[in-house]
Design a protein around this motif. Structure first.
Motif, PDB file in Angstrom:
ATOM      1  N   GLY A   1      10.256   1.489 -30.592  1.00 40.00           N
ATOM      2  CA  GLY A   1       8.888   1.948 -30.829  1.00 40.00           C
ATOM      3  C   GLY A   1       8.869   3.367 -31.345  1.00 40.00           C
ATOM      4  N   ASP A   2       7.996   4.182 -30.752  1.00 38.36           N
ATOM      5  CA  ASP A   2       7.905   5.579 -31.167  1.00 38.36           C
ATOM      6  C   ASP A   2       9.192   6.335 -30.867  1.00 38.36           C
ATOM      7  OD1 ASP A   2       5.386   5.208 -32.100  1.00 38.36           O
ATOM      8  OD2 ASP A   2       4.389   5.870 -30.259  1.00 38.36           O
ATOM      9  N   ASP A   3       9.994   5.815 -29.926  1.00 41.24           N
ATOM     10  CA  ASP A   3      11.266   6.460 -29.600  1.00 41.24           C
ATOM     11  C   ASP A   3      12.429   5.790 -30.332  1.00 41.24           C
ATOM     12  OD1 ASP A   3      10.000   8.121 -27.810  1.00 41.24           O
ATOM     13  OD2 ASP A   3      10.096   6.637 -26.209  1.00 41.24           O
ATOM     14  N   PHE A   4      12.115   4.951 -31.350  1.00 40.31           N
ATOM     15  CA  PHE A   4      13.139   4.140 -31.989  1.00 40.31           C
ATOM     16  C   PHE A   4      14.311   4.982 -32.485  1.00 40.31           C
ATOM     17  CE2 PHE A   4      15.146   0.813 -34.067  1.00 40.31           C
ATOM     18  CZ  PHE A   4      15.424   1.153 -35.382  1.00 40.31           C
TER      19      PHE A   4
ATOM     20  N   TYR B   1      24.730  -9.412 -22.298  1.00 37.39           N
ATOM     21  CA  TYR B   1      23.517  -9.048 -23.024  1.00 37.39           C
ATOM     22  C   TYR B   1      22.519  -8.400 -22.073  1.00 37.39           C
ATOM     23  CZ  TYR B   1      25.281 -12.391 -26.498  1.00 37.39           C
ATOM     24  OH  TYR B   1      26.050 -13.051 -27.423  1.00 37.39           O
ATOM     25  N   MET B   2      21.720  -7.443 -22.656  1.00 31.06           N
ATOM     26  CA  MET B   2      20.575  -6.907 -21.947  1.00 31.06           C
ATOM     27  C   MET B   2      19.435  -6.739 -22.954  1.00 31.06           C
ATOM     28  SD  MET B   2      19.894  -3.380 -19.838  1.00 31.06           S
ATOM     29  CE  MET B   2      20.389  -4.015 -18.247  1.00 31.06           C
ATOM     30  N   ALA B   3      18.285  -7.308 -22.635  1.00 28.85           N
ATOM     31  CA  ALA B   3      17.125  -7.239 -23.514  1.00 28.85           C
ATOM     32  C   ALA B   3      16.099  -6.276 -22.945  1.00 28.85           C
ATOM     33  CB  ALA B   3      16.506  -8.618 -23.680  1.00 28.85           C
ATOM     34  N   SER B   4      15.291  -5.698 -23.854  1.00 25.75           N
ATOM     35  CA  SER B   4      14.221  -4.803 -23.435  1.00 25.75           C
ATOM     36  C   SER B   4      13.084  -4.905 -24.445  1.00 25.75           C
ATOM     37  CB  SER B   4      14.729  -3.363 -23.362  1.00 25.75           C
ATOM     38  OG  SER B   4      13.664  -2.481 -23.036  1.00 25.75           O
ATOM     39  N   PRO B   5      11.850  -5.001 -23.974  1.00 24.00           N
ATOM     40  CA  PRO B   5      10.732  -5.042 -24.923  1.00 24.00           C
ATOM     41  C   PRO B   5      10.612  -3.699 -25.650  1.00 24.00           C
ATOM     42  CG  PRO B   5       9.924  -4.784 -22.689  1.00 24.00           C
ATOM     43  CD  PRO B   5      11.394  -5.023 -22.579  1.00 24.00           C
ATOM     44  N   THR B   6      10.134  -3.755 -26.877  1.00 25.60           N
ATOM     45  CA  THR B   6       9.959  -2.527 -27.654  1.00 25.60           C
ATOM     46  C   THR B   6       8.476  -2.193 -27.772  1.00 25.60           C
ATOM     47  OG1 THR B   6       9.702  -3.590 -29.794  1.00 25.60           O
ATOM     48  CG2 THR B   6      11.955  -3.231 -29.014  1.00 25.60           C
ATOM     49  N   LYS B   7       8.220  -0.988 -28.255  1.00 26.12           N
ATOM     50  CA  LYS B   7       6.842  -0.570 -28.512  1.00 26.12           C
ATOM     51  C   LYS B   7       6.393  -1.003 -29.908  1.00 26.12           C
ATOM     52  CE  LYS B   7       7.124   3.396 -25.420  1.00 26.12           C
ATOM     53  NZ  LYS B   7       7.043   4.868 -25.291  1.00 26.12           N
TER      54      LYS B   7
ATOM     55  N   ASN C   1       8.992  -8.558 -43.204  1.00 25.56           N
ATOM     56  CA  ASN C   1       9.773  -7.580 -42.444  1.00 25.56           C
ATOM     57  C   ASN C   1       8.920  -6.421 -41.943  1.00 25.56           C
ATOM     58  OD1 ASN C   1       9.267  -6.437 -44.902  1.00 25.56           O
ATOM     59  ND2 ASN C   1      11.289  -5.483 -45.120  1.00 25.56           N
ATOM     60  N   HIS C   2       7.606  -6.624 -41.872  1.00 22.65           N
ATOM     61  CA  HIS C   2       6.702  -5.566 -41.419  1.00 22.65           C
ATOM     62  C   HIS C   2       6.383  -5.729 -39.929  1.00 22.65           C
ATOM     63  CE1 HIS C   2       2.533  -4.167 -40.510  1.00 22.65           C
ATOM     64  NE2 HIS C   2       3.073  -3.040 -40.975  1.00 22.65           N
ATOM     65  N   TYR C   3       6.441  -4.580 -39.250  1.00 22.13           N
ATOM     66  CA  TYR C   3       6.104  -4.558 -37.820  1.00 22.13           C
ATOM     67  C   TYR C   3       5.346  -3.263 -37.555  1.00 22.13           C
ATOM     68  CZ  TYR C   3       9.816  -8.004 -37.868  1.00 22.13           C
ATOM     69  OH  TYR C   3      10.584  -9.079 -38.172  1.00 22.13           O
ATOM     70  N   SER C   4       4.451  -3.298 -36.630  1.00 19.84           N
ATOM     71  CA  SER C   4       3.646  -2.116 -36.311  1.00 19.84           C
ATOM     72  C   SER C   4       3.753  -1.798 -34.829  1.00 19.84           C
ATOM     73  CB  SER C   4       2.189  -2.345 -36.695  1.00 19.84           C
ATOM     74  OG  SER C   4       1.656  -3.445 -35.959  1.00 19.84           O
ATOM     75  N   SER C   5       3.470  -0.538 -34.490  1.00 17.70           N
ATOM     76  CA  SER C   5       3.528  -0.101 -33.101  1.00 17.70           C
ATOM     77  C   SER C   5       2.152   0.346 -32.640  1.00 17.70           C
ATOM     78  CB  SER C   5       4.527   1.056 -32.952  1.00 17.70           C
ATOM     79  OG  SER C   5       4.028   2.223 -33.564  1.00 17.70           O
TER      80      SER C   5
ATOM     81  N   ASN D   1      20.794  -4.819 -31.411  1.00 16.51           N
ATOM     82  CA  ASN D   1      20.066  -5.705 -32.317  1.00 16.51           C
ATOM     83  C   ASN D   1      18.585  -5.640 -32.004  1.00 16.51           C
ATOM     84  OD1 ASN D   1      22.135  -7.531 -33.906  1.00 16.51           O
ATOM     85  ND2 ASN D   1      22.940  -7.337 -31.819  1.00 16.51           N
ATOM     86  N   LEU D   2      17.767  -5.485 -33.054  1.00 20.14           N
ATOM     87  CA  LEU D   2      16.322  -5.621 -32.907  1.00 20.14           C
ATOM     88  C   LEU D   2      15.949  -6.996 -33.423  1.00 20.14           C
ATOM     89  CD1 LEU D   2      14.987  -2.134 -34.089  1.00 20.14           C
ATOM     90  CD2 LEU D   2      15.391  -2.946 -31.768  1.00 20.14           C
ATOM     91  N   LEU D   3      15.453  -7.845 -32.523  1.00 18.45           N
ATOM     92  CA  LEU D   3      15.195  -9.240 -32.853  1.00 18.45           C
ATOM     93  C   LEU D   3      13.720  -9.458 -33.166  1.00 18.45           C
ATOM     94  CD1 LEU D   3      17.252 -11.134 -30.109  1.00 18.45           C
ATOM     95  CD2 LEU D   3      18.032 -10.276 -32.324  1.00 18.45           C
ATOM     96  N   ASP D   4      13.486 -10.255 -34.213  1.00 21.27           N
ATOM     97  CA  ASP D   4      12.139 -10.742 -34.482  1.00 21.27           C
ATOM     98  C   ASP D   4      11.816 -11.794 -33.440  1.00 21.27           C
ATOM     99  OD1 ASP D   4       9.999 -12.429 -35.518  1.00 21.27           O
ATOM    100  OD2 ASP D   4      10.217 -11.257 -37.369  1.00 21.27           O
ATOM    101  N   GLU D   5      10.763 -11.578 -32.667  1.00 26.94           N
ATOM    102  CA  GLU D   5      10.456 -12.480 -31.556  1.00 26.94           C
ATOM    103  C   GLU D   5      10.083 -13.883 -32.015  1.00 26.94           C
ATOM    104  OE1 GLU D   5       7.434 -10.489 -29.384  1.00 26.94           O
ATOM    105  OE2 GLU D   5       8.809  -9.038 -28.445  1.00 26.94           O
TER     106      GLU D   5
END
Length: 551
Positions: free
Chosen positions: A77-80, A246-252, A154-158, A208-212
């Protein structure tokens, strides 16, 4: 018996019933409560301890990986990718620019170039003017429709109002891959390779940043094909699969999930380190526990406490004239009770020898004998006490002086104190001879205990200052006494030749006494005459025993 009587009996005798039940269980399961029980118990305790060590090591390893991977997975997110400061500063600077110009001016171009140069990770920037013209740091003017739009795949918003366009999947190299970040009218470009180099990843880890929607990575730090785990990834939980952790974490960033993975080999390495540490700690704790147990709770510790607290007991077993039954003397025997349980002399004497307490123990016995003699035993005429000496006592050069001062203090005639030695106590024969001569010069007689049980006993008679030979109980068993050529007979003959007195130990039957008396042995001790006694009983029985053959 009626039911009421049975119930009444049960209430009156619970301890008896419990004892019977316990005995029945022990007899039914001898492998658990029998001779092998301590080995089974030790094995079970060892296995339980090993399981605990493994579980603790596994727990610590997983917590370590979570601690290492969680910050990486949460750089989103904003801390990407930890670039918030640079991207936010660049975008804010560009959005503050006046956009009412009709074309890209030199001032706008200069600001774009300066913005790019001042930011380490930004390699290009652009701003959209009010008329739709886009000015870039490369000096180009583009039409607005050529810039990335919100409808692209490939567009994503926060939630902070930033837009992201990723061209940084596995197919894009570090040089060609890029990430575009836009906010309002400003845009910055981040290079994939530079972005990856800015990450702080554990050794062997991949981000890895995955498209949900597709579960495909739009940004990856690895060059191999993404292998998603079959199990659903849960936020901040470790998943083990495909030889990876593996460890997953939601992003902003809406629609993206961050996943950090490390090879299983790293997990095993960390587990090995923690396992070694836990085993070392467990071994240290075990050593400390054993030391504490040995120091404060073991049989040896309790025995040391008994010595220091002066709670050991000295008892006396009479030495008797087998013809007249008159009590001639007694052997001082040390007795030990721990927790109201009698401890065999073989056990606590061995502990004293192992722990270096024999000198202290012997001096304790000498002191008690002197006190008992001064208070009670003095009343017994021509009565002597024998005290056993160890190898440590015969090596203690201060021992003769100690006995001299002790018995003088309590006014005990030295002729009433005999010292017994065994072949085992003659570790240093020359020093032993010197010590024994000093004791003999003070007026003490010397006896060799358990004579004949060693290989050198016969040779000792000629070199040691000896007055008495004590025949060991093992030589006067009924079967050996029946042999006229037995060793006991040769010991008696040897004593006659050297003009030594003989005392037979362990006499338990009249037959033994008669045979030995017939062979010329006049003195003996054993349960036939008396068990060991306390000082009061010794003196009382000395005056009450019925002598024979006396006028």
């Amino acid at each position: 018996m009626t039911n009421i009587e049975i119930l009444t009996d049960l209430t009156k005798k619970p301890e008896k019933i419990f004892s019977q039940l316990k005995s029945q269980i022990k007899s039914s399961y001898p492998e658990v409560f029998g001779i092998k029980s301590k080995y089974i118990t030790s094995t079970l305790i060892g296995l339980l301890a090993l399981c605990i060590v493994l579980l603790v090591s596994k727990f610590l390893t997983e917590r370590y990986l979570e601690k290492e991977l969680a910050p990486v997975a949460m750089q989103n997110g904003d801390d990407f990718l930890a670039l918030q400061m640079q991207t936010a500063t660049a975008l804010r600077s560009l959005n503050d620019l006046s956009r009412d110009a009709q074309q890209c001016t030199q001032d706008i171009q200069a600001l774009l170039v300066a913005t790019t140069k001042n930011q380490r990770y930004v390699y290009a920037s652009a701003v959209r003017l009010d008329n739709g013209t886009v000015c870039t740091s490369y000096g180009q003017s583009l039409q607005g429709e050529l810039m990335p739009g919100a409808k692209q795949a490939n567009h994503y918003s926060s939630s902070s109002g930033m837009d992201y366009w990723f061209k940084a999947s596995r197919e894009a190299s570090s040089d060609s891959g890029e990430i575009i970040i836009g906010q309002q009218h400003a845009y910055v470009w981040l290079n994939k390779g530079i972005t990856i180099s800015s990450l702080t990843l554990p050794a062997g880890a991949a981000l890895n940043l995955l498209d949900e929607r597709t579960l495909e990575p739009v940004f990856t730090t690895q060059s191999t094909i993404w292998q998603p785990p079959a199990h659903r990834l849960k936020s901040s939980e470790l998943v083990f699969e495909n030889n990876n952790v593996y460890m997953a974490s939601p992003t902003k960033i809406d629609g993206l999930t961050a996943v950090v993975s490390v090879p299983m080999s790293l997990y095993m390495q960390v587990l090995g380190v923690y396992l070694a540490l836990c085993l070392g700690l467990a071994a240290l704790m075990l050593k400390v526990a054993l030391d504490l147990h040995s120091r404060y709770f073991s049989l040896s510790a309790k025995f040391r406490q008994a010595i220091s607290s002066n709670t050991l007991e000295v008892r006396y077993q009479p030495i008797v004239d087998m013809n007249t039954k008159q009590w001639l003397g007694a052997e001082a025997l040390l007795r030990c009770k721990l927790n109201e349980q009698s401890v065999s002399p073989n056990i606590f004497i061995t502990m004293a020898q192992r722990d270096g307490y024999m000198r202290q123990l012997t001096r304790r016995v000498c002191t008690q004998v002197a006190q008992d003699h001064a208070s009670l035993i003095w009343a017994c005429d021509d009565f002597y006490i024998t005290i056993n000496l160890s190898a440590e006592d015969l090596l203690d050069e201060s021992f003769p002086e100690f006995t001299k001062q002790l018995f003088a203090l309590y006014q005990v005639p030295t002729s009433r104190i005999l010292f017994e030695i065994t072949e085992e106590s003659l570790a240093d024969k020359d020093k032993a001879i010197v010590q024994l001569k000093k004791l003999r010069e003070q007026g003490h007689q010397i006896a060799i205990d358990d004579f004949g049980t060693g290989y050198s006993s016969l040779s000792y008679i000629d070199i040691l200052p000896v007055d008495i030979l004590k025949i060991d109980r093992s030589f006067i068993t009924p079967d050996k006494l029946g042999c006229v050529d037995g060793l006991w007979w040769h010991i008696i003959s040897l004593a006659r030749v050297h003009e030594l007195k003989v005392v037979a130990e362990g006499i338990e039957t009249h037959e033994q006494a008669e045979i030995l008396s017939y062979a010329g042995v006049t003195s003996g001790q054993g349960w036939l005459y008396s068990k060991d006694l306390c000082p009061g009983s010794l003196v009382r029985d000395f005056f009450t025993v019925e002598y024979t053959g006396l006028a």
